[in-house]
Design a protein around this motif. Structure first.
Motif, mmCIF file in Angstrom:
data_model
loop_
_atom_site.group_PDB
_atom_site.id
_atom_site.type_symbol
_atom_site.label_atom_id
_atom_site.label_comp_id
_atom_site.label_asym_id
_atom_site.label_seq_id
_atom_site.Cartn_x
_atom_site.Cartn_y
_atom_site.Cartn_z
ATOM 1 N N PRO A 160 83.878 -16.294 47.144
ATOM 2 C CA PRO A 160 84.754 -15.943 45.594
ATOM 3 C C PRO A 160 86.634 -15.620 46.186
ATOM 4 N N ASP A 161 86.756 -16.661 45.202
ATOM 5 C CA ASP A 161 88.475 -16.258 45.085
ATOM 6 C C ASP A 161 88.170 -14.146 44.883
ATOM 7 N N GLU A 162 89.735 -14.095 45.388
ATOM 8 C CA GLU A 162 89.781 -12.337 45.552
ATOM 9 C C GLU A 162 91.008 -12.178 44.696
ATOM 10 N N MET A 163 91.740 -10.824 43.721
ATOM 11 C CA MET A 163 92.416 -10.159 43.215
ATOM 12 C C MET A 163 92.436 -8.856 43.212
ATOM 13 N N PRO A 164 93.240 -7.999 43.068
ATOM 14 C CA PRO A 164 93.184 -6.820 42.801
ATOM 15 C C PRO A 164 92.723 -7.045 41.403
ATOM 16 N N GLY A 165 91.947 -5.651 41.192
ATOM 17 C CA GLY A 165 92.085 -5.194 38.840
ATOM 18 C C GLY A 165 90.358 -5.219 38.945
ATOM 19 N N SER A 166 90.720 -4.609 37.765
ATOM 20 C CA SER A 166 89.593 -4.122 36.890
ATOM 21 C C SER A 166 88.319 -4.840 36.460
ATOM 22 N N HIS A 167 87.607 -4.268 35.850
ATOM 23 C CA HIS A 167 86.494 -5.594 35.293
ATOM 24 C C HIS A 167 87.058 -6.018 34.277
#
Length: 220
Positions: A192-199
């Motif tokens: 998966p690609d990833e970034m900061p952040g909540s649901h």
């Protein structure tokens, strides 16, 4: 110009996407986000997908973006509309003949132990915005009856032949990074690609999410 079809999760609504819609339009693209027919007890998974397809029309290149429970709907939309790409945003990944109800146990998803709805889903969303979205979605949820869709086997026999990306949100307390990495590897065989952040990353980081979606557009 690309059209992004934005699919909300269970208990959510099209309003969840309003900031991302504005950001994508500022970047020169079109968007469509609809409330899935969650108040219709007779609506099945294909009915959910067709609501999105009908709203999208025949605009040209279509990128399907599915959030959370919407992962059961997004691939159906991509298949029906012959989409150019499919992006799953911290979403459930179905297997053929698996029901949404069975997904939780079959994937080994563990409950978070967090009882506060805000802290579980929206902990990095500005409070006023988060409360406004929750109030809107709760009003719709009072009429929600998803019995058929929730207990209906996922109807595709294989994953659709469409370029697929998965976005992991590193601060998600509902679908945690550890769970998602395993889930994506087992179900899609990709990283998966990833970034900061909540649901609810579409509310906490709408501009960054829009940039990501534009960046993953297929060439040509």
């Amino acid at each position: 110009m690309t059209t992004f079809a934005l699919i909300h999760g269970g208990g959510g609504s099209a309003f969840d996407w309003h900031l991302v819609e504005a950001a994508l339009r500022d970047r020169g693209h079109d968007t469509v986000a609809v409330d899935l027919p969650t108040s219709d007890p007779q609506a099945g998974l294909w009915d959910y997908a067709d609501a999105v397809v009908q709203a999208a029309g025949t605009p040209g290149p279509l990128v399907v973006v599915a959030h959370s429970w919407g992962g059961f709907v997004g691939p159906l939309v991509a298949e029906r509309a012959k989409a150019a790409a499919l992006v799953l945003v911290t979403a459930m990944i179905p297997s053929p003949a698996e029901t949404p109800a069975d997904w939780w146990a079959r994937t080994g998803h563990a409950t978070s132990g967090i009882d506060d709805e805000y802290e579980l889903y929206l902990h990095d969303v500005p409070r006023e915005l988060g409360e406004r979205v929750l109030a809107h979605d709760r009003a719709l949820a009072e009429k929600m009856d998803m019995d058929r869709a929730y207990y209906e086997p996922w109807p595709l026999t294989a994953w659709p032949e469409v370029p697929t990306r998965y976005l992991l949100c590193r601060d998600d307390r509902f679908f945690t990074p550890e769970f998602v990495r395993r889930h994506v590897k087992e179900r899609l065989g990709i990283v998966p690609d990833e970034m900061p952040g909540s649901h609810m990353v579409m509310l906490s980081r709408p501009g960054e999410l829009a940039d990501y979606l534009v960046a993953v557009l297929p060439a040509g």
